[in-house]
Scaffold this motif. Structure first.
Motif, PDB file in Angstrom:
ATOM      1  N   ALA A  58       2.394  -1.372   4.890  1.00  0.00           N
ATOM      2  CA  ALA A  58       1.551  -0.498   4.074  1.00  0.00           C
ATOM      3  C   ALA A  58       0.179  -1.136   3.877  1.00  0.00           C
ATOM      4  O   ALA A  58       0.054  -2.355   3.746  1.00  0.00           O
ATOM      5  CB  ALA A  58       2.219  -0.259   2.725  1.00  0.00           C
ATOM      6  N   ASN A  59      -0.847  -0.293   3.891  1.00  0.00           N
ATOM      7  CA  ASN A  59      -2.199  -0.771   3.603  1.00  0.00           C
ATOM      8  C   ASN A  59      -2.295  -1.052   2.108  1.00  0.00           C
ATOM      9  O   ASN A  59      -2.158  -0.155   1.279  1.00  0.00           O
ATOM     10  CB  ASN A  59      -3.214   0.299   4.012  1.00  0.00           C
ATOM     11  N   MET A  60      -2.555  -2.315   1.766  1.00  0.00           N
ATOM     12  CA  MET A  60      -2.488  -2.731   0.367  1.00  0.00           C
ATOM     13  C   MET A  60      -3.819  -2.655  -0.359  1.00  0.00           C
ATOM     14  O   MET A  60      -3.866  -2.865  -1.574  1.00  0.00           O
ATOM     15  CB  MET A  60      -1.961  -4.170   0.292  1.00  0.00           C
ATOM     16  N   GLN A  61      -4.908  -2.354   0.352  1.00  0.00           N
ATOM     17  CA  GLN A  61      -6.215  -2.438  -0.293  1.00  0.00           C
ATOM     18  C   GLN A  61      -6.314  -1.520  -1.506  1.00  0.00           C
ATOM     19  O   GLN A  61      -6.831  -1.902  -2.558  1.00  0.00           O
ATOM     20  CB  GLN A  61      -7.323  -2.097   0.707  1.00  0.00           C
ATOM     21  N   GLY A  62      -5.797  -0.306  -1.361  1.00  0.00           N
ATOM     22  CA  GLY A  62      -5.832   0.618  -2.488  1.00  0.00           C
ATOM     23  C   GLY A  62      -5.027   0.099  -3.671  1.00  0.00           C
ATOM     24  O   GLY A  62      -5.429   0.263  -4.833  1.00  0.00           O
ATOM     25  N   HIS A  63      -3.901  -0.542  -3.369  1.00  0.00           N
ATOM     26  CA  HIS A  63      -3.081  -1.122  -4.441  1.00  0.00           C
ATOM     27  C   HIS A  63      -3.812  -2.289  -5.113  1.00  0.00           C
ATOM     28  O   HIS A  63      -3.759  -2.440  -6.337  1.00  0.00           O
ATOM     29  CB  HIS A  63      -1.740  -1.596  -3.876  1.00  0.00           C
ATOM     30  N   TYR A  64      -4.471  -3.113  -4.283  1.00  0.00           N
ATOM     31  CA  TYR A  64      -5.227  -4.236  -4.851  1.00  0.00           C
ATOM     32  C   TYR A  64      -6.310  -3.730  -5.798  1.00  0.00           C
ATOM     33  O   TYR A  64      -6.500  -4.257  -6.898  1.00  0.00           O
ATOM     34  CB  TYR A  64      -5.875  -5.067  -3.739  1.00  0.00           C
ATOM     35  N   ASP A  65      -7.024  -2.701  -5.351  1.00  0.00           N
ATOM     36  CA  ASP A  65      -8.099  -2.157  -6.183  1.00  0.00           C
ATOM     37  C   ASP A  65      -7.541  -1.593  -7.489  1.00  0.00           C
ATOM     38  O   ASP A  65      -8.155  -1.732  -8.553  1.00  0.00           O
ATOM     39  CB  ASP A  65      -8.847  -1.057  -5.422  1.00  0.00           C
TER      40      ASP A  65
END
Length: 214
Positions: free
Chosen positions: A179-186
């Motif tokens: 899963a692309n985690m960038q959105g979760h990190y933000d």
């Protein structure tokens, strides 16, 4: 005085002259050795002062201090010996200040990075600690683990039924892709800052109780 007495007198004077010349030669040799020894010492003093050049912060201020000290000593004008000794004395004092500045800086770094770990009070102890990369990495790792523990503990406190072990085994897959985690990190950045703020607050309470901070 007969001829024999005259010859004896001349011979005695010649012997005295030889003795005087020998004594003069010895005295000259001693004086030359003393001068040579003093030159070697002076060269060593100059070399030592040059070796401490790295601690000189303000050359103009250093010159002012040296001149003032020479005047206070009533040192002969242009005396290389007095100048070299005074300069070395000043740079040794600067080295003492520089060493203390380094110690205070390392203590500040130590207390900032590892506030709950007592920092060595001596420069030797601090250098010994930072010369051990494995020890530093281990302490940094402990800090990271503690941060993760706090974050996960907050999650578990609010959602006790979550399978924390499963969550920590790895990221979820979407087909063959992670899963692309960038959105979760933000999304969790601000809450993460709140967690760390609370952790820092608790650390400050411990440090105040120990008397490390006011």
């Amino acid at each position: 005085m007969d001829n024999k007495g005259l010859r004896d007198r001349v011979k005695s004077l010649e012997q005295q002259l030889k003795t005087a010349k020998a004594c003069a030669a010895i005295s000259k040799s001693k004086a030359e050795r003393a001068l040579e020894s003093e030159k070697l010492i002076l060269d060593s003093v100059k070399e030592a002062a040059e070796g401490l050049l790295c601690v000189r912060v303000d050359p103009a201020e250093e010159n002012r201090r040296v001149d003032a000290r020479l005047k206070a000593m009533n040192a002969p004008s242009g005396s290389a010996r007095d100048l070299a000794l005074t300069l070395l004395h000043d740079r040794v004092k600067q080295a003492e200040s520089f060493t203390e500045w380094c110690r205070e800086g390392l203590v500040m770094v130590q207390r900032s990075l590892f506030p709950l770990n007592p920092a060595p009070s001596t420069l030797e102890g601090l250098f010994s600690w930072y010369r051990n990369p494995r020890q530093v990495r281990q302490k940094v790792r402990e800090q990271l683990i503690n941060g993760a523990i706090v974050a996960l503990a907050f999650v578990r406190a609010h959602c006790p039924n979550l399978d924390i072990a499963k969550i920590c085994r790895g990221l979820p897959l979407r087909g063959d892709q992670r899963a692309n985690m960038q959105g979760h990190y933000d999304a969790v950045r601000r809450p993460a800052e709140d967690v760390i703020w609370q952790l820092e607050w608790e650390e400050d309470q411990v440090l105040r109780a120990r008397g490390d901070i006011p």
